[in-house]
Design a protein around this motif. Structure first.
Motif, PDB file in Angstrom:
ATOM      1  N   PRO A 100      60.455  21.834  -2.740  1.00 53.16           N
ATOM      2  CA  PRO A 100      60.478  21.194  -4.092  1.00 53.16           C
ATOM      3  C   PRO A 100      61.142  20.298  -5.184  1.00 53.16           C
ATOM      4  CG  PRO A 100      58.674  23.626  -3.825  1.00 53.16           C
ATOM      5  CD  PRO A 100      59.768  22.626  -2.688  1.00 53.16           C
ATOM      6  N   LEU A 101      62.280  21.175  -4.859  1.00 50.83           N
ATOM      7  CA  LEU A 101      63.111  20.344  -5.743  1.00 50.83           C
ATOM      8  C   LEU A 101      63.960  19.264  -4.768  1.00 50.83           C
ATOM      9  CD1 LEU A 101      65.967  22.955  -5.637  1.00 50.83           C
ATOM     10  CD2 LEU A 101      64.612  21.717  -7.978  1.00 50.83           C
ATOM     11  N   LEU A 102      63.257  19.193  -3.570  1.00 45.03           N
ATOM     12  CA  LEU A 102      63.757  17.341  -2.823  1.00 45.03           C
ATOM     13  C   LEU A 102      62.206  16.734  -3.148  1.00 45.03           C
ATOM     14  CD1 LEU A 102      65.007  19.305   1.006  1.00 45.03           C
ATOM     15  CD2 LEU A 102      66.395  17.824  -0.817  1.00 45.03           C
ATOM     16  N   PHE A 103      60.993  17.457  -2.887  1.00 47.05           N
ATOM     17  CA  PHE A 103      60.009  15.751  -3.442  1.00 47.05           C
ATOM     18  C   PHE A 103      60.169  15.722  -5.470  1.00 47.05           C
ATOM     19  CE2 PHE A 103      56.081  15.650  -4.968  1.00 47.05           C
ATOM     20  CZ  PHE A 103      55.625  15.170  -4.294  1.00 47.05           C
ATOM     21  N   GLN A 104      60.859  16.615  -5.420  1.00 47.73           N
ATOM     22  CA  GLN A 104      60.895  16.177  -7.084  1.00 47.73           C
ATOM     23  C   GLN A 104      62.375  15.048  -7.606  1.00 47.73           C
ATOM     24  OE1 GLN A 104      62.335  19.752  -9.345  1.00 47.73           O
ATOM     25  NE2 GLN A 104      60.071  20.963  -9.055  1.00 47.73           N
ATOM     26  N   LEU A 105      63.507  15.002  -6.661  1.00 53.73           N
ATOM     27  CA  LEU A 105      64.629  14.386  -6.734  1.00 53.73           C
ATOM     28  C   LEU A 105      63.482  12.874  -6.030  1.00 53.73           C
ATOM     29  CD1 LEU A 105      68.108  13.494  -6.557  1.00 53.73           C
ATOM     30  CD2 LEU A 105      67.662  14.414  -4.660  1.00 53.73           C
ATOM     31  N   VAL A 106      63.663  12.819  -4.717  1.00 48.70           N
ATOM     32  CA  VAL A 106      62.277  12.119  -4.742  1.00 48.70           C
ATOM     33  C   VAL A 106      61.679  11.506  -5.751  1.00 48.70           C
ATOM     34  CG1 VAL A 106      61.118  11.131  -2.632  1.00 48.70           C
ATOM     35  CG2 VAL A 106      62.740  12.243  -2.190  1.00 48.70           C
ATOM     36  N   ILE A 107      61.238  12.105  -6.738  1.00 46.13           N
ATOM     37  CA  ILE A 107      59.872  11.040  -6.796  1.00 46.13           C
ATOM     38  C   ILE A 107      60.152  10.614  -7.874  1.00 46.13           C
ATOM     39  CG2 ILE A 107      57.888  11.984  -8.927  1.00 46.13           C
ATOM     40  CD1 ILE A 107      57.348  11.280  -5.635  1.00 46.13           C
ATOM     41  N   SER A 108      61.160  11.406  -8.487  1.00 44.25           N
ATOM     42  CA  SER A 108      62.112  11.016  -9.767  1.00 44.25           C
ATOM     43  C   SER A 108      62.722   9.579  -9.773  1.00 44.25           C
ATOM     44  CB  SER A 108      62.996  12.302 -10.554  1.00 44.25           C
ATOM     45  OG  SER A 108      62.579  13.123 -10.199  1.00 44.25           O
ATOM     46  N   LEU A 109      63.410   9.868  -8.565  1.00 36.57           N
ATOM     47  CA  LEU A 109      64.093   8.399  -8.282  1.00 36.57           C
ATOM     48  C   LEU A 109      63.003   6.884  -8.078  1.00 36.57           C
ATOM     49  CD1 LEU A 109      66.304   9.597  -5.208  1.00 36.57           C
ATOM     50  CD2 LEU A 109      66.993   9.007  -8.343  1.00 36.57           C
ATOM     51  N   VAL A 110      62.056   7.476  -7.426  1.00 38.94           N
ATOM     52  CA  VAL A 110      61.116   6.647  -6.989  1.00 38.94           C
ATOM     53  C   VAL A 110      60.455   5.727  -8.828  1.00 38.94           C
ATOM     54  CG1 VAL A 110      58.912   5.642  -6.221  1.00 38.94           C
ATOM     55  CG2 VAL A 110      60.340   6.746  -4.583  1.00 38.94           C
ATOM     56  N   THR A 111      60.330   6.750  -9.222  1.00 31.54           N
ATOM     57  CA  THR A 111      59.630   6.573 -10.318  1.00 31.54           C
ATOM     58  C   THR A 111      60.043   6.030 -11.696  1.00 31.54           C
ATOM     59  OG1 THR A 111      57.932   8.412 -10.108  1.00 31.54           O
ATOM     60  CG2 THR A 111      58.909   7.686 -12.571  1.00 31.54           C
ATOM     61  N   PHE A 112      61.552   6.059 -11.488  1.00 33.28           N
ATOM     62  CA  PHE A 112      62.769   5.668 -12.245  1.00 33.28           C
ATOM     63  C   PHE A 112      63.068   4.681 -11.763  1.00 33.28           C
ATOM     64  CE2 PHE A 112      67.136   4.894 -14.512  1.00 33.28           C
ATOM     65  CZ  PHE A 112      66.579   4.985 -15.550  1.00 33.28           C
ATOM     66  N   THR A 113      63.053   4.138 -10.459  1.00 31.73           N
ATOM     67  CA  THR A 113      62.840   2.691  -9.870  1.00 31.73           C
ATOM     68  C   THR A 113      62.381   2.185 -10.675  1.00 31.73           C
ATOM     69  OG1 THR A 113      64.596   3.588  -8.428  1.00 31.73           O
ATOM     70  CG2 THR A 113      63.912   1.435  -7.876  1.00 31.73           C
ATOM     71  N   ILE A 114      60.811   2.722 -10.671  1.00 31.41           N
ATOM     72  CA  ILE A 114      60.049   1.300 -11.136  1.00 31.41           C
ATOM     73  C   ILE A 114      59.810   1.536 -12.182  1.00 31.41           C
ATOM     74  CG2 ILE A 114      57.114   1.536 -10.756  1.00 31.41           C
ATOM     75  CD1 ILE A 114      56.845   3.625  -8.070  1.00 31.41           C
ATOM     76  N   PHE A 115      59.794   2.421 -12.958  1.00 30.92           N
ATOM     77  CA  PHE A 115      60.092   2.232 -14.411  1.00 30.92           C
ATOM     78  C   PHE A 115      61.273   1.439 -14.929  1.00 30.92           C
ATOM     79  CE2 PHE A 115      62.127   3.303 -18.796  1.00 30.92           C
ATOM     80  CZ  PHE A 115      60.842   3.290 -20.049  1.00 30.92           C
ATOM     81  N   MET A 116      62.155   1.531 -14.255  1.00 26.99           N
ATOM     82  CA  MET A 116      63.739   0.094 -14.379  1.00 26.99           C
ATOM     83  C   MET A 116      62.904  -1.553 -14.343  1.00 26.99           C
ATOM     84  SD  MET A 116      66.323   1.514 -15.464  1.00 26.99           S
ATOM     85  CE  MET A 116      67.364   0.339 -15.492  1.00 26.99           C
TER      86      MET A 116
END
Length: 439
Positions: free
Chosen positions: A16-32
């Motif tokens: 779950p930690l790795l999944f959260q990291l990947v989702i956070s990076l992808v989400t933040f990239t899209i948001f930016m």
């Protein structure tokens, strides 16, 4: 070396930690990407210019504002030849520098109400792209609108901006590491409970089943399968016990007929067959003892001292006739709860076993809630002490026993929640100690 069982930590914490990291990076990239409009309109004025401008504006003696050419302002002008800015102080005084576009020439009213903004031009050369910031400098607090060095936002810049995600991820990781074990333990509380229930199931608690209440739905099929297995084991156990009881009862009749015929035979035949019939009779009684073991619960208070003396007195004539001796020693006896007939069979079997295996002197010793039988025979080797409790196991091939005596002893003792151990006697021989829980 046995293989360690896989832990739930990896699937429930690490993954779950790795999944959260990947989702956070992808989400933040899209948001930016969406926020900064990477697909076009990604040009903006470097915000650092307003700090340089604030440091370059001073105040004259009459309170009006003036611009002094500082090294930083000179560097900024060389980097952006079309540099311009308009500044307003808290009293409404204005000062400008460079060629201010006519669209912003009358923006002093705008500066009174807005302290932060990015203004972007829709097409090159982006002359109207500007930034508004409120800064403090030598002249006090100023609100500045200006145009300077243009910066283009790229996907690379957006990806580097993901460094902001790292602290967020660390917080999520800490919360996950702390909370996940608590959540998992709570979710698996039912599994822990049925594990304790399973530890309490043995041959003396047949009919007990694992509770399916409060068990996770994913574990429920396993619990149900275990309960079905216990049902099948109980049926097989009762079938085996019925077979033993039936076999023992069927043996009684031909044994009785044999005894009648032996009594009518001549002396030589009688001596030859009596020992064999006695062994068959003893085997039959021991089979019946195994059957009765489940029918009789330990429900009587037994005085071990009186019980040992009475059993020894019953066996003494047989031992004396065979040239053996028996002695009872008692020290601080404690009463126990048990079945008198079953415990009597235990002591009788132990004494008979001691005599059959070469013991000439037998001592029955009672101490606290236990008794032991000591003999002066050849002893039992340590590597054989577990085997002698198996059904039909004989320590010596020519032994005259049935092979059920010590097996019956162990089953009776375990039925009474006690335990039996074999020790070396101080002067050679064997000590068999039987311990119970005092009542």
């Amino acid at each position: 070396m046995s293989r360690r069982q896989p832990s739930l930590k990896r699937p429930l914490i690490i993954k779950p930690l790795l999944f959260q990291l990947v989702i956070s990076l992808v989400t933040f990239t899209i948001f930016m990407a969406l926020l900064l409009r990477i697909d076009g309109g990604g040009h903006y004025v470097d915000e650092e210019m307003t700090k340089v401008v604030a440091e370059a504006i001073t105040r004259r003696d009459d309170g009006s504002l003036a611009v002094r050419m500082t090294p930083d302002l000179e560097t900024l002008r060389r980097a952006a030849p079309d540099l311009w800015f308009l500044a307003r102080d808290e009293q409404g005084r204005l000062i400008s520098f460079g060629k201010v576009p006519r669209q912003y020439a009358q923006s002093h009213a705008l500066l009174a109400d807005i302290s932060y903004a990015h203004l972007r031009d829709g097409s090159a050369p982006y002359d109207l792209t500007a930034v508004i910031r409120r800064e403090r400098g030598p002249a006090g607090t100023l609100t500045i609108i200006g145009h300077g060095k243009i910066t283009t936002v790229t996907l690379t810049v957006a990806l580097f901006s993901n460094l902001v995600v790292v602290p967020i991820f660390l917080i999520l990781a800490l919360v996950t590491i702390v909370m996940t074990p608590l959540i998992v333990n709570r979710a698996l509380a039912g599994v822990t409970r049925i594990a304790k229930e399973a530890e309490g199931i043995d041959a003396n608690s047949r009919g007990t089943r694992l509770s399916e209440k409060e068990v996770p739905r994913e574990i429920e099929p396993l619990v149900r399968a275990v309960n079905d297995a216990l049902n099948r084991l109980d049926k097989d156990y009762h079938r085996q016990r019925r077979f033993i009881a039936s076999a023992a009862h069927e043996l009684r009749t031909p044994i009785a007929l044999l005894q009648v015929k032996i009594e009518a035979a001549d002396a030589a035949t009688r001596r030859q067959l009596s020992a064999t019939v006695a062994r068959l009779a003893n085997l039959t009684e021991q089979l019946l003892d195994l059957h009765r073991l489940d029918q009789n619960l330990p429900d009587t208070v037994i005085d071990l001292a009186a019980f040992a003396r009475r059993t020894a007195a019953d066996l003494a004539p047989l031992l004396i006739a065979a040239g053996k001796s028996i002695e009872v020693q008692v020290e601080h006896p404690l009463p126990i709860m048990g079945n008198v007939g079953a415990i009597e069979r235990v002591l009788t079997n132990l004494v008979q076993n001691a005599v059959e295996h070469g013991g000439d002197r037998v001592i029955v010793r009672v101490q606290d809630a236990s008794f032991e039988v000591e003999d002066d025979g050849p002893g039992i080797p340590p590597e054989e002490r577990d085997n002698v409790f198996d059904e039909f196991y004989r320590l010596r091939p020519r032994s005259t026993g049935t092979g059920l005596g010590l097996s019956l002893v162990r089953q009776v003792v375990e039925h009474h929640r006690g335990h039996v151990t074999i020790l070396d006697a101080p002067d050679g021989g064997t000590i068999v100690r039987v311990s119970f829980q005092p009542c």
